[in-house]
Write an enzyme that holds these catalytic residues in place. Structure first.
Site, PDB file in Angstrom:
ATOM      1  N   CYS A 299     -54.137  21.569 -22.162  1.00 46.35           N
ATOM      2  CA  CYS A 299     -55.395  21.027 -21.635  1.00 46.35           C
ATOM      3  C   CYS A 299     -56.133  20.251 -22.723  1.00 46.35           C
ATOM      4  O   CYS A 299     -56.405  20.800 -23.792  1.00 46.35           O
ATOM      5  CB  CYS A 299     -56.279  22.146 -21.097  1.00 46.35           C
TER       6      CYS A 299
ATOM      7  N   ASN B  46     -43.410  19.258 -15.387  1.00 45.78           N
ATOM      8  CA  ASN B  46     -44.683  19.102 -14.686  1.00 45.78           C
ATOM      9  C   ASN B  46     -45.194  17.684 -14.924  1.00 45.78           C
ATOM     10  O   ASN B  46     -44.907  17.081 -15.941  1.00 45.78           O
ATOM     11  CB  ASN B  46     -45.673  20.161 -15.220  1.00 45.78           C
TER      12      ASN B  46
ATOM     13  N   ARG C  96     -51.637  18.532  -8.650  1.00 41.32           N
ATOM     14  CA  ARG C  96     -52.606  17.969  -7.710  1.00 41.32           C
ATOM     15  C   ARG C  96     -52.049  17.757  -6.310  1.00 41.32           C
ATOM     16  O   ARG C  96     -52.757  17.955  -5.324  1.00 41.32           O
ATOM     17  CB  ARG C  96     -53.148  16.646  -8.258  1.00 41.32           C
TER      18      ARG C  96
ATOM     19  N   GLN D 210     -52.884  32.371 -16.675  1.00 37.79           N
ATOM     20  CA  GLN D 210     -52.921  31.440 -17.797  1.00 37.79           C
ATOM     21  C   GLN D 210     -54.107  31.763 -18.697  1.00 37.79           C
ATOM     22  O   GLN D 210     -55.252  31.813 -18.246  1.00 37.79           O
ATOM     23  CB  GLN D 210     -53.018  29.974 -17.367  1.00 37.79           C
TER      24      GLN D 210
END
Length: 332
Positions: free
Chosen positions: A101, A213, A236, A71
């Site tokens: 992000c 996701n 997570r 990434q």
């Protein structure tokens, strides 16, 4: 072509582990690979600046990690293309552009979720990379940013990046991102999940490959999402409870295998640990990724405590893990 797993006709993107800053480093990925042969792994986000100007080897990984995607964080098409070429030469299976992000330090570098507001630039970045590599170039993004959260905005973004950028695969985090006012952690929890919107996006863009996701906590949930989507990316939960990966090859990829034994996985880490320690690594940097392996199994708390208290000591090696395993065996 998307990378396929070695022993399955199903593509690797069917189930993947999310790129997570400070978590999915190469030690973590080596460990996760022992739990599932099929899962597609992602690096932490690596910025183009780190690769081009940094002193360390930010592209280092172990061959055992395949299939593995890099990434990238950046917004300069030429720099991204340069880094994509380097990554392909190193053997990475996919390049992924971070457009999701929301961290302040990411925005200051003009990459991450803020790029969603400039679909043409994202398209230019993807096209620049696609022009110089033959491996897939994918985009991970959100369903919106700030007040730009309409379905029409999301469709316009996908239209531009897939049309002008020639991007064929998107990973959609089913939350919008607030670019100010929320921490990255809060941005993973406070904006509500909207799975139906992502399902609708796949229906409206059937020619594109799409993974979902966000908030996925079990293989049962993953299988439900796969009724609507091409792939599922887990974040997570896979890090904090990596034991769920033990059944992925069988349940998600249909492999004719028995589920991975977590004790065997720990012992399979020993040669890797010895090799890394001989090159100057520190045991705690490896074992921190293994703390949640026995979640839900008697002795799990003692396992975590023993590693946390002993992995940092001078001379700590694989014997620390073997001792910690006895705390699990005593409870089995």
């Amino acid at each position: 072509m998307q990378p396929e797993t070695q022993s399955s006709a199903l593509p690797a993107y069917r189930f993947s582990i999310a790129p997570m800053l400070d978590w999915t480093d190469r030690h973590c990925r080596y460990f996760l690979r022992l739990l599932s042969r099929q899962t597609l792994l992602y690096t932490e986000m690596v910025t183009t600046g780190a690769i081009i100007h940094g002193k360390g080897d930010y592209l280092a990984y172990s061959e055992e990690e395949h299939p593995v995607a890099l990434q990238l964080g950046g917004s300069d098409p030429a720099q991204l293309a340069h880094c994509a070429k380097l990554a392909e030469a190193r053997g990475y299976d996919e390049i992924n552009l971070n457009v999701g992000c929301p961290s302040d330090r990411v925005q200051n570098g003009m990459f991450g979720a803020c790029l969603m507001g400039n679909a043409q630039l994202v398209a230019d970045c993807v096209k620049a990379m696609r022009d110089v590599v033959s491996i897939p170039v994918t985009v991970k993004t959100r369903i919106g940013i700030d007040d730009q959260d309409s379905y029409a905005f999301l469709c316009d973004f996908i239209n531009t990046v897939s049309g002008q950028g020639e991007c064929e695969m998107f990973i959609i985090h089913a939350r919008k991102a607030w670019l100010s006012g929320l921490s990255p952690k809060e941005n993973r929890e406070i904006p509500p999940l909207d799975y139906p919107r992502v399902y609708q996006l796949k229906r409206d863009f059937p020619h594109l490959t799409m993974s979902i996701n966000g908030g996925i906590k079990s293989l049962e949930e993953a299988k439900e999402h796969l009724r609507h989507m091409d792939g599922v990316m887990v974040g997570r939960e896979a890090y904090q409870n990596p034991g769920i990966l033990a059944a992925v090859d069988r349940e998600i990829f249909g492999a004719d295998t028995t589920d991975t034994d977590p004790v065997a996985v720990v012992r399979a880490m020993y040669p890797y640990i010895e090799r890394e320690l001989s090159q100057g690594a520190y045991l705690g940097h490896i074992t921190r990724h293994m703390l949640g392996l026995f979640q839900g199994i008697p002795g799990a708390r003692q396992w975590r405590r023993y590693l946390s208290e002993n992995a940092h000591k001078a001379g700590a090696d694989a014997a620390v893990l073997e001792q910690a395993l006895k705390l699990i065996a005593d409870k089995r």
